[in-house]
Motif scaffolding. Structure first.
Motif, PDB file in Angstrom:
ATOM      1  N   ALA A 383       0.463  -0.990  -0.067  1.00 15.55           N
ATOM      2  CA  ALA A 383      -0.187   0.448  -0.304  1.00 15.55           C
ATOM      3  C   ALA A 383       0.809   1.531   0.079  1.00 15.55           C
ATOM      4  O   ALA A 383       0.669   2.035  -1.170  1.00 15.55           O
ATOM      5  CB  ALA A 383      -0.919  -0.171   1.115  1.00 15.55           C
ATOM      6  N   ALA A 384       2.234   1.056   0.388  1.00 13.41           N
ATOM      7  CA  ALA A 384       2.766   2.184   0.626  1.00 13.41           C
ATOM      8  C   ALA A 384       3.613   2.502  -0.463  1.00 13.41           C
ATOM      9  O   ALA A 384       3.583   4.174  -0.822  1.00 13.41           O
ATOM     10  CB  ALA A 384       4.506   2.694   1.870  1.00 13.41           C
ATOM     11  N   TYR A 385       3.630   1.533  -1.338  1.00 10.81           N
ATOM     12  CA  TYR A 385       4.565   1.530  -2.781  1.00 10.81           C
ATOM     13  C   TYR A 385       3.333   1.594  -3.910  1.00 10.81           C
ATOM     14  O   TYR A 385       3.071   3.414  -4.015  1.00 10.81           O
ATOM     15  CB  TYR A 385       4.542   0.239  -3.052  1.00 10.81           C
ATOM     16  CG  TYR A 385       5.372   0.343  -4.862  1.00 10.81           C
ATOM     17  CD1 TYR A 385       6.199   1.172  -5.204  1.00 10.81           C
ATOM     18  CD2 TYR A 385       4.196  -0.710  -5.150  1.00 10.81           C
ATOM     19  CE1 TYR A 385       6.582   1.195  -6.837  1.00 10.81           C
ATOM     20  CE2 TYR A 385       4.333  -0.433  -6.864  1.00 10.81           C
ATOM     21  CZ  TYR A 385       5.272  -0.084  -7.182  1.00 10.81           C
ATOM     22  OH  TYR A 385       6.116   0.210  -8.455  1.00 10.81           O
ATOM     23  N   GLN A 386       2.200   1.745  -3.630  1.00 11.68           N
ATOM     24  CA  GLN A 386       0.837   2.523  -4.055  1.00 11.68           C
ATOM     25  C   GLN A 386       0.678   3.909  -3.806  1.00 11.68           C
ATOM     26  O   GLN A 386       0.133   4.554  -4.461  1.00 11.68           O
ATOM     27  CB  GLN A 386      -0.256   1.422  -3.951  1.00 11.68           C
ATOM     28  CG  GLN A 386      -0.857   0.529  -4.560  1.00 11.68           C
ATOM     29  CD  GLN A 386      -0.018   0.080  -6.018  1.00 11.68           C
ATOM     30  OE1 GLN A 386      -0.210   0.487  -6.412  1.00 11.68           O
ATOM     31  NE2 GLN A 386       0.389  -1.061  -6.344  1.00 11.68           N
ATOM     32  N   VAL A 387       0.760   4.298  -2.934  1.00  8.20           N
ATOM     33  CA  VAL A 387       1.018   5.594  -2.590  1.00  8.20           C
ATOM     34  C   VAL A 387       1.511   6.289  -2.569  1.00  8.20           C
ATOM     35  O   VAL A 387       1.608   7.252  -3.241  1.00  8.20           O
ATOM     36  CB  VAL A 387       0.994   6.034  -0.542  1.00  8.20           C
ATOM     37  CG1 VAL A 387       1.049   7.163  -0.321  1.00  8.20           C
ATOM     38  CG2 VAL A 387      -0.027   4.996   0.465  1.00  8.20           C
ATOM     39  N   SER A 388       2.955   5.518  -2.656  1.00  6.00           N
ATOM     40  CA  SER A 388       4.014   6.785  -3.904  1.00  6.00           C
ATOM     41  C   SER A 388       3.610   6.409  -5.088  1.00  6.00           C
ATOM     42  O   SER A 388       4.309   7.851  -5.775  1.00  6.00           O
ATOM     43  CB  SER A 388       5.458   6.173  -3.522  1.00  6.00           C
ATOM     44  OG  SER A 388       5.866   5.047  -4.654  1.00  6.00           O
ATOM     45  N   LYS A 389       2.872   5.920  -5.680  1.00  5.57           N
ATOM     46  CA  LYS A 389       3.033   5.844  -7.119  1.00  5.57           C
ATOM     47  C   LYS A 389       1.636   7.097  -6.999  1.00  5.57           C
ATOM     48  O   LYS A 389       1.427   7.585  -8.465  1.00  5.57           O
ATOM     49  CB  LYS A 389       2.435   4.630  -7.361  1.00  5.57           C
ATOM     50  CG  LYS A 389       3.737   3.812  -7.526  1.00  5.57           C
ATOM     51  CD  LYS A 389       3.453   3.166  -8.709  1.00  5.57           C
ATOM     52  CE  LYS A 389       1.821   1.957  -8.696  1.00  5.57           C
ATOM     53  NZ  LYS A 389       2.309   0.772  -9.869  1.00  5.57           N
ATOM     54  N   LEU A 390       0.968   7.132  -6.879  1.00 12.84           N
ATOM     55  CA  LEU A 390      -0.198   8.182  -6.796  1.00 12.84           C
ATOM     56  C   LEU A 390       0.291   9.363  -6.134  1.00 12.84           C
ATOM     57  O   LEU A 390      -0.363  10.598  -6.298  1.00 12.84           O
ATOM     58  CB  LEU A 390      -1.625   7.974  -5.962  1.00 12.84           C
ATOM     59  CG  LEU A 390      -2.107   6.451  -6.379  1.00 12.84           C
ATOM     60  CD1 LEU A 390      -3.465   6.431  -5.250  1.00 12.84           C
ATOM     61  CD2 LEU A 390      -2.809   7.040  -7.479  1.00 12.84           C
ATOM     62  N   ALA A 391       0.957   9.608  -5.065  1.00 13.75           N
ATOM     63  CA  ALA A 391       1.112  10.547  -4.769  1.00 13.75           C
ATOM     64  C   ALA A 391       2.244  11.677  -5.644  1.00 13.75           C
ATOM     65  O   ALA A 391       2.857  11.783  -6.200  1.00 13.75           O
ATOM     66  CB  ALA A 391       1.946  10.662  -3.254  1.00 13.75           C
TER      67      ALA A 391
END
Ligand code: NDP
Ligand code: MG
Length: 391
Positions: A383-391
Motif C-alpha cells: 500500500a505504501a508503494y501504491q501511495v508513492s505511485k499516486l502521490a
C-alpha cells in the motif's frame, strides 16, 4: 471490585471509558492503562485514577513517562514499554476486564492476548476483529473469554439478539445503521477535492481521526460489516447497511417472522461502554437521555456504493475470504494516513485499497496471529508503494 485494563486510554473511546469508570469507583478499579505516544495525557490519567501499571508503545517516550510520574509523586507505578506492552497488560493476571480502545491493526496482538488469557473483553478495536476473523472468535471460545462489542452498531445488535434462539440467529438479518458521513447530502461534490478538514467534520459523532475519515469514505461501515460477520456468525448476504442520518437507531435485527428489533439512544459512546461494563446488568452512562417527543423524524435510505466504493470492497473481501480482509484493512490504514498527510486525495484512499487488493491475495486463511501480522505487514508495504505511485 473488577480490575480494568484500558488500552488506548488517551483516545476518544478511551475518554468515554474513563468517564463511565469514574461514575462507579465502588465497582471498577482502573488497574492499568496504555497508549501509543501521548505520555502527558497518559501520565495524567495514571495519576488521576491511581493505576498500578502503565504501557507506552513508543519506547522512546518511556523516560519522559517515568519523569512525569515521579514528578507527580507516583514513582511506584510500573512502566512497560514497546509494542509488547499492551500484550503484557492484556494478559496480566490481576486485571479481569480488558477494554481494547486502540486504533488500527496495532490492536491485533493485545486482543488475541486478552482472548487467550480468558478475559472479559470490551471491544472497540474493530480492525482486530476484521483481521482476526474466525480465528479470533475461536480463540475467545476455546479460552472461555467473553467478547462484548463496544462499537455502537454491534453493541445494538448484541442487545437486540438477547434471548434469540439458535434457530432465530440462523435466520436473522442484521441491519447496520450508518450516518452517511459528512458528504452524504452533497452529490454535487467532487470527492477528489475533499480536504482532511472537510472529511474530519463528522455530522453526529465525535471520534478519533482515523475512524472519522473511515466514516467519510464509508470504509468504517465496510469494516463493521466484516466485524458483524465474525462477531455474530452471520454470512455477509444477510448483513445490510442502511443510511440513517439522525444516528438515533444504532442498528436493527430482522427476525425470521419479519419482526425488526432496534436499539435506540443518544449518540454517545458512553452508552455502549457502560452496557458492556455492567453486562448482564444495565449501568447508566450518566448521559442525556433520548427524548422521543423531540424526535421529529427518523429517515432511512440506501447507501450509494458507486460513490463510496470502499463499502463494496468490504463485501468483496468477505466473499473472497483468505487474506482479503486483512489486506483491505492495512491498505486503508496506509491510505488514510497518506490522505491526512495530504500526500493523496480523498478518493486516492479507495484507489490504494483496490490496487493493493489486486496485487496481494492468498486464498489461505491465516492460522495464527503471526501469520495475520505478516500479511498485514506485507499489505502495508504494498500500500505504501501504491501511495508513492499516486502521490
Ligand atoms: P483515537 O485515535 O482517538 O485513539 C486511539 C488510541 O489508541 C490512543 O489512545 C492511542 O494512543 C492508542 N494507540 C494507538 N496505537 C497503540 C498501540 N500500539 N498500543 C497502545 N495504544 C495505542 O481512536 P478512537 O478512540 O476514535 O478509536 C479507537 C478504536 O475504537 C478504533 O478501532 C475505532 O474504529 C473504534 N471505535 C471508535 C469509536 C469512536 O467513537 N471514537 C466508535 C466505535 C468504534 P496515543 O494517544 O498515544 O496515540
Ligand atoms: Mg460504529
Amino acid at each position: 471490585m473488577q480490575n480494568v485494563c484500558l488500552l488506548g486510554a488517551t483516545g476518544s473511546v478511551g475518554q468515554s471509558a474513563l468517564e463511565v469508570l469514574a461514575l462507579y469507583p465502588d465497582k471498577f478499579r482502573l488497574f492499568s492503562v496504555a497508549a501509543h505516544s501521548n505520555v502527558e495525557k497518559l501520565a495524567d490519567i495514571a495519576v488521576r485514577f491511581g493505576v498500578k501499571r502503565v504501557g507506552i508503545a513508543d519506547a522512546t517516550k518511556a523516560d519522559r513517562l517515568s519523569y512525569l510520574l515521579k514528578e507527580a509523586g507516583k514513582g511506584d507505578v510500573e512502566i512497560l514499554s514497546g509494542t509488547e506492552a499492551a500484550v503484557q497488560l492484556a494478559s496480566d493476571n490481576e486485571a479481569q476486564t480488558v477494554i481494547v480502545a486502540v486504533v488500527g491493526a496495532a490492536g491485533v496482538p493485545a486482543t488475541f492476548a486478552a482472548a487467550k488469557a480468558g478475559k472479559r473483553i470490551l471491544h472497540a478495536n474493530k480492525e482486530s476483529v476484521v483481521c482476526g476473523g474466525e480465528l479470533l472468535q475461536q480463540t475467545v471460545r476455546e479460552n472461555g473469554a467473553v467478547m462484548l462489542p463496544v462499537d455502537s452498531e454491534h453493541n445494538a445488535i448484541f442487545q437486540c439478539l438477547t434471548g434469540a434462539s439458535e434457530e432465530d440467529r440462523r435466520q436473522c438479518r442484521l441491519w447496520l445503521t450508518c450516518s452517511g458521513g459528512p458528504f452524504r447530502d452533497r452529490p454535487e461534490l467532487d470527492l477528489s477535492t475533499v480536504t482532511p478538514a472537510m472529511a474530519l467534520a463528522h455530522p453526529t459523532w465525535q471520534m478519533g481521526r482515523k475512524i472519522s475519515i473511515d466514516s467519510a469514505t464509508l470504509m468504517n461501515k465496510g469494516l463493521e460489516v466484516i466485524e458483524a460477520r465474525w462477531l455474530f456468525d452471520v454470512p455477509q448476504d444477510r448483513i445490510h447497511v442502511v443510511i440513517h442520518p439522525q444516528s438515533v437507531v444504532h442498528s436493527m435485527v430482522e427476525y425470521g417472522d419479519g419482526s425488526f428489533i432496534a436499539q435506540l439512544g443518544t449518540a454517545s459512546m458512553k452508552h455502549p461502554v457502560a452496557y458492556c461494563l455492567g453486562w448482564p446488568e444495565r449501568l447508566s452512562a450518566g448521559t442525556k437521555r433520548l427524548d422521543p417527543f423531540a424526535l421529529s423524524q427518523l429517515n432511512f435510505c440506501e447507501p450509494d456504493v458507486k460513490r463510496f466504493v470502499q463499502l463494496a470492497y468490504a463485501y468483496e473481501a468477505l466473499r473472497e475470504g483468505g487474506t482479503a480482509s486483512i489486506v483491505l484493512n492495512a491498505a486503508n490504514e496506509i491510505g488514510v494516513e497518506a490522505f491526512l498527510n495530504e500526500r493523496i486525495s480523498f478518493t486516492g484512499i479507495a484507489e490504494v485499497c483496490q490496487r493493493t487488493m489486486q496485487v496481494l491475495f492468498d486464498p489461505k486463511t491465516p492460522a495464527s496471529v503471526e501469520e495475520i501480522l505478516s500479511v498485514d505487514a506485507a499489505a502495508r508495504r504494498e500500500a505504501a508503494y501504491q501511495v508513492s505511485k499516486l502521490a
